[in-house]
Design an enzyme around this catalytic site. Sequence first.
Site, PDB file in Angstrom:
ATOM      1  N   GLY A  44       0.813  -1.261   0.021  1.00 34.64           N
ATOM      2  CA  GLY A  44       0.049  -0.071  -0.001  1.00 34.64           C
ATOM      3  C   GLY A  44       0.929   1.339   0.044  1.00 34.64           C
ATOM      4  CD  GLN A  49       3.844   5.502   2.612  1.00 32.39           C
ATOM      5  OE1 GLN A  49       2.764   5.123   2.254  1.00 32.39           O
ATOM      6  NE2 GLN A  49       4.671   5.031   2.840  1.00 32.39           N
ATOM      7  CB  CYS A  88       6.512   1.785   6.797  1.00 28.03           C
ATOM      8  SG  CYS A  88       5.992   3.299   6.338  1.00 28.03           S
ATOM      9  CG  LEU A  89       6.928   0.993   0.742  1.00 27.64           C
ATOM     10  CD1 LEU A  89       6.037   1.160  -0.256  1.00 27.64           C
ATOM     11  CD2 LEU A  89       8.206  -0.264   0.458  1.00 27.64           C
ATOM     12  CG  HIS A 130       0.623   0.745   7.302  1.00 30.78           C
ATOM     13  ND1 HIS A 130       1.875   0.412   8.085  1.00 30.78           N
ATOM     14  CD2 HIS A 130       1.178   1.767   6.407  1.00 30.78           C
ATOM     15  CE1 HIS A 130       2.753   1.253   7.468  1.00 30.78           C
ATOM     16  NE2 HIS A 130       2.511   1.773   6.563  1.00 30.78           N
ATOM     17  CD  GLU A 131      -0.520   2.052   2.922  1.00 28.20           C
ATOM     18  OE1 GLU A 131      -0.181   3.213   3.112  1.00 28.20           O
ATOM     19  OE2 GLU A 131       0.111   1.312   3.200  1.00 28.20           O
ATOM     20  CG  HIS A 134       1.048   6.292   5.780  1.00 29.63           C
ATOM     21  ND1 HIS A 134       2.489   7.009   6.221  1.00 29.63           N
ATOM     22  CD2 HIS A 134       1.455   5.088   5.590  1.00 29.63           C
ATOM     23  CE1 HIS A 134       3.163   6.034   6.079  1.00 29.63           C
ATOM     24  NE2 HIS A 134       2.962   4.812   5.673  1.00 29.63           N
TER      25      HIS A 134
HETATM   26 ZN   LIG Z   1       3.768   3.239   5.776  1.00 21.88          ZN
END
Ligand SMILES: [Zn+2]
Length: 175
Positions: A44, A49, A88-89, A130-131, A134
């Site tokens: 995701g 991000q 997480c990216l 999670h998203e 963000h």
């Molecule tokens: Zn993340």
Amino acid sequence: MLPMRIVPDPILRQKAKRVSSIGGSLQRLIDDMIETMQEANGVGLAANQVGVLQRVVVIQLPEDEEPWVFINPEIIRREGEREVEEGCLSIPGYRGMVRRSVKVRAKGLDRNGKQVRVSAEELLAQALEHEIDHLDGTLYIDRLVSRDQLWKEEPREEPQEAPADGEPVEAGRTG
Ligand SMILES: [Zn+2]
């Protein structure tokens, strides 16, 4: 592919704004986000991000043929609680143990502006939490089971057999 914002980039701590019009520039952002997520082998991606403070997330589980797109997503119900490993990216090289819901119900708009509702469990529920976190400037490291439950990722060892493709499913790299 858009450049990934990495901690401690302050945009990751800002609250994204609701999308008010769904036009060409938003469609382009969505396409770029999908490509960026796929290139990074993420499950995701939230707009913060990639440096955009708009409430847009994309999610694609390993079994999904098409990515999910959620505009102005909201969790409307949470059920249960579980502990699950997450990455997480925007926090490369780390993983941690976080508390997440067992099931969630979420609503939002798809990329055509149509209302969608989804009942999710397992990885999709985790990815939605999670998203959407963000978009509110919240990171998984804020939800660790305890402060020592964050660790550096071991360099991946060469598997004995060739992997199918990409990241193993159980890794739960959420993005
Ligand atoms: Zn993340």
